[in-house]
Structure formats: structure tokens, C-alpha cells
Design a protein around this motif. Structure first.
Motif, PDB file in Angstrom:
ATOM      1  N   GLU A   1       0.913  -1.324   0.031  1.00  0.00           N
ATOM      2  CA  GLU A   1       0.061   0.078  -0.166  1.00  0.00           C
ATOM      3  C   GLU A   1       0.869   1.316   0.401  1.00  0.00           C
ATOM      4  O   GLU A   1       0.456   1.970  -0.674  1.00  0.00           O
ATOM      5  N   GLN A   2       1.975   1.173   0.913  1.00  0.00           N
ATOM      6  CA  GLN A   2       2.684   2.564   0.918  1.00  0.00           C
ATOM      7  C   GLN A   2       3.355   2.561  -0.425  1.00  0.00           C
ATOM      8  O   GLN A   2       3.436   3.927  -0.958  1.00  0.00           O
ATOM      9  N   GLY A   3       3.829   1.695  -1.123  1.00  0.00           N
ATOM     10  CA  GLY A   3       4.610   2.012  -2.403  1.00  0.00           C
ATOM     11  C   GLY A   3       3.616   2.443  -3.268  1.00  0.00           C
ATOM     12  O   GLY A   3       4.139   3.339  -4.277  1.00  0.00           O
TER      13      GLY A   3
ATOM     14  N   ALA B   1       1.093   3.949  -2.851  1.00  0.00           N
ATOM     15  CA  ALA B   1       0.538   5.354  -2.779  1.00  0.00           C
ATOM     16  C   ALA B   1       1.465   6.523  -3.132  1.00  0.00           C
ATOM     17  O   ALA B   1       1.350   7.718  -3.646  1.00  0.00           O
ATOM     18  N   GLN B   2       3.069   6.109  -2.924  1.00  0.00           N
ATOM     19  CA  GLN B   2       3.937   7.056  -3.368  1.00  0.00           C
ATOM     20  C   GLN B   2       4.014   7.101  -4.750  1.00  0.00           C
ATOM     21  O   GLN B   2       4.487   8.112  -5.244  1.00  0.00           O
TER      22      GLN B   2
END
Length: 437
Positions: free
Chosen positions: A48-50, A52-53
């Protein structure tokens, strides 16, 4: 809720019905650069973090200009803080069209207030809700005007090309003719209009102010159309309606327009809001929804869904309108904006826009950018460009300025609103002089 994909056989049946050989043909009208068969250009297996970035980096490619001198249908106006504060409330943000309407009094009241203010702004008798944008509202209005003998839509040359294209799309699907007239020095040629108003003409679509920013003689156009038995659809800029004669005063049968200037940000093109209002004789033909006010069994003020064109749910492809979804959130934003500004506030915005556009036109004229048309204008105007417009726009963009819209023939459509300061306009003119030298 589960979701079942269409089988390969079902997909092929749909393609056969459309006369297409593959799904790719559905998108043949789009530029190749916008089509990614394999999805977004991001690595597989990201968390998810990747993800989003990755999408954040994509969003950073968008350019938000601090200074804008472009309009052509979408305008940068100041939005009071109360507008996003109210629209962001959960009761509005997550609301959906009520199917048992009277249970949702808040939704009905917000729709009722929006309709009331649209009627006041346009000088018409009844207004609806649920129009997607100004272009589709104009196309829906054409459908309202047609009957068995009169099916042709006459579109004046000063109508926004995107609105004209949308009307053509609707009419092509319905098998109805469209005649688009040419503008004469940026305005309507009444002789050409008279010739186009044949016995099969159902309506005339005019824009006020028109695409070139000029103020049309709407009353004369309406009188001519009515003398030939055609209805009049008047597309208006809602800010200009605060100071110019209303569609009702000009004799229009239907008023439509793009509600984006009423407290809705540019947002890279949407979501926007169409509005529509009509004379009482055409109320029953209005698509979408109409909320009304009444009293309950205890005499208390209450709201009801007075009219909804149910045929769009039942008759499907044979319905006169297929507007089923809702732009309620955008309508709430417009309602809050109009309520916060009030009649005097809207007039102030209109007059500031008018005054600043005329100052800018005068300064550009001194710099060698002469106006292409001689008529009176509101807050947009067209100039001839003594230099390549693309080169000029690129130079302005280096300074954080989105310049006017280049038009065919080396012309530029400029716009000014209350958001443009004298310092910004002087800086624009100075940069234009730099390119000239």
C-alpha cells in the motif's frame, strides 16, 4: 456484494451488437498516449505504501498554475471557506439519491434550495437537479424541445465547441439533424439564423456571453426564433447572470449552464455541475429531479420529490432522457456559494471580473495584441497574436502563468476574473512584450 465478470461469450455478444471486432475498438477515439493495456506504469508486487508513493509521483506531474488567464468554459473564482467546510460534512459528502425520498428531508431541502436559487438567477419558473455539466444540460434541453414535426437543432456559432459537440452526439444517436451556424465578427448573424429556421427547426441554442466573450442580442434572437415556431435554449454563465439580463427577461424557454463558477474548483476538469431551468409550460418535460415544498399532516414545512422522469428507468433506450445519477454534492457546493455571496456578492464578483478583463484588454492592445472583435464583452475577449501563440504560452508558463486559449488562425481567447490582480495583469503584459521583442 459479489461481482461476476462478463464471460468471454457475453463480451463477444456485446461487441457483435455494437458492430465491433475487439474491446480495443471501443477506445479508438482516444489518443494512443492515454491507453495503457497493461495498466498503470508501476512495478508489480508493491504494498500500500509503495503504491501510494508511486501515484503521488504521478500526481506531481500535474501543474497547478498560481496565475490563470484562461476560461473557455471553466473559470477560476474565489471560493469562500464556508463552501468546502459545509460540503465536507459527512451528511452531504456521503449522501446518495434517496429512493424513498421523503425519508431524507435534508437531501430534498438542499435540492429545493438549489433549484430556488437557480430560478432566481435565471428568471425562470422551475428548475431541476442532476444535470452532469453545462454541455449535457444543453443537449438534454434539445430533447425537451423536439416533437414529431420539429427535430432540428440550430446551434449558433458563438456556442462553446464542447457544448456543440455534445449536442451533436445526442442528436446523432437520436437521428436528429443539427445545423451549426458561423459567427459574424464573433456574433450571431440574424439573417443566417432566419434562413436556418425552417419548418423542422425545434430550437435555437445560444450562449450568453458567447464563447468569444461577447454579449449577444439575446432578446432579438429569441424573438426571431419564436416568430418561426422554434424554442430558445439559452446557455448562460451564472456569474454574468448577476448583472446581465436573465434568460427569462430575454424570452428564453429553457436556461442551462455550467455551474462550476459557483464555488466549484477547476479540479483538472471535474466533477462539475449542470443547471437547467424552464418556463412553467415546459416543467413536465424537465429531466432529472424536482424537489418541492409542502406541509405534513401536522402543518410543518416539509419537502417532497415533486417530479422525477420515471420513464428513464422503465423505457430505457426509448426514454426521452436517461439522466439517472445525481450531482447533489456539486449542487450543495453551488448552493452554499450562492447563499454565502448573496445577490450583492455575486454582482461584485461579476463587476470585478468585467472591470479587470477590460483593463487587461486595453493593456494588451497597447502591447500589440489587438482585439479580434468589436462587440461588448463580459470577462473574456479574443485578440490577434503578432507572435506564435504556442511560443507565447510556453514563455508565460515559465513564469507560472497559464495564458489564454490559442484559437485557430493565430488568435487567443483571454479571461480575467476577480482572482487576477493588477500586478498579475501588468506582469502578463510585460511578458507578452518580451516575446514580441
Amino acid at each position: 456484494m459479489g461481482y461476476l465478470l462478463n464471460t468471454d461469450l457475453q463480451q463477444q455478444e456485446m461487441l457483435d451488437a455494437l458492430g465491433l471486432k475487439s474491446l480495443d475498438e471501443l477506445y479508438k477515439g482516444l489518443p494512443a498516449s492515454l491507453i495503457r493495456p497493461d495498466g498503470p506504469d508501476i512495478p508489480n508486487g508493491l504494498g500500500e505504501q509503495g503504491i501510494a508513493q508511486a501515484f503521488g509521483r504521478m500526481a506531481d506531474k500535474n501543474v497547478v498554475f498560481p496565475t490563470i488567464f484562461r476560461g473557455a468554459g471553466a473559470y477560476r473564482h474565489y471560493i469562500p471557506a464556508v463552501v468546502p467546510a459545509m460540503v465536507g460534512k459527512e451528511r452531504f459528502l456521503t449522501g446518495y439519491t434517496p429512493y424513498q425520498a421523503e425519508v431524507s428531508q435534508g437531501t430534498l431541502q438542499s435540492t429545493f434550495e438549489f433549484q430556488t436559487m437557480v430560478c432566481e438567477l435565471t428568471g425562470m419558473d422551475a428548475a431541476n437537479a442532476s444535470m452532469y455539466d453545462g454541455a449535457s444540460a444543453a443537449a438534454e434541453a434539445v430533447t425537451m424541445c423536439k416533437d414529431r414535426k420539429r427535430t432540428k437543432a440550430v446551434v449558433l456559432g458563438g456556442v462553446n465547441p464542447r457544448t456543440t459537440d455534445t449536442v451533436k452526439t445526442y442528436c446523432r444517436a437520436a437521428g436528429s439533424p443539427v445545423e451549426v451556424l458561423s459567427a459574424k465578427d464573433g456574433l450571431t448573424d440574424l439573417d443566417a439564423l432566419a434562413a436556418a429556421l425552417t419548418d423542422d427547426a425545434a430550437c435555437v441554442i445560444l450562449q450568453q456571453p458567447n464563447y468569444f466573450g461577447l454579449i449577444e442580442d439575446a432578446a432579438a434572437i429569441a424573438e426571431l426564433a419564436h416568430s418561426k415556431g422554434a424554442k430558445v435554449i439559452m446557455s448562460v454563465n451564472p456569474i454574468s447572470a448577476a448583472v446581465l439580463a436573465t434568460p427569462g427577461e430575454c424570452g428564453a424557454d429553457i436556461a442551462v449552464g455550467e455551474g462550476q463558477p459557483l464555488g466549484i474548483p477547476l479540479s483538472f476538469g471535474g466533477p462539475y455541475l449542470g443547471f437547467m431551468a424552464a418556463k412553467s409550460a415546459m416543467t413536465r418535460k424537465l429531466p432529472g429531479r424536482i424537489a418541492g415544498e409542502t406541509v405534513d399532516s401536522q402543518g410543518r414545512r416539509t419537502f417532497v420529490l415533486t417530479l422525477q422522469a420515471r420513464e428513464q428507468h422503465i423505457r430505457r433506450e426509448t426514454a426521452s432522457s436517461n439522466v439517472c445519477s445525481n450531482q447533489a454534492l456539486m449542487a450543495v457546493a453551488a448552493s452554499v456559494y450562492m447563499a454565502a455571496m448573496g445577490p450583492q456578492g455575486l454582482k461584485e464578483v461579476a463587476m470585478q471580473s468585467y472591470s479587470k478583463a477590460h483593463y487587461l484588454a486595453a493593456e494588451l492592445d497597447k502591447a500589440g495584441f489587438k482585439r479580434a472583435h468589436g462587440g461588448e464583452f463580459f470577462h473574456e475577449f479574443v485578440t490577434r497574436s503578432p507572435v506564435d501563440p504556442a511560443k507565447l504560452m510556453a514563455h508565460l508558463e515559465k513564469s507560472g502563468i497559464l495564458g489564454g486559449l490559442p484559437l485557430p488562425g493565430g488568435e487567443i481567447l483571454w479571461c480575467a476574473t476577480e482572482m487576477n490582480s493588477k500586478e498579475e495583469m501588468d506582469a502578463l503584459v510585460s511578458l507578452c512584450k518580451e516575446v514580441l521583442s
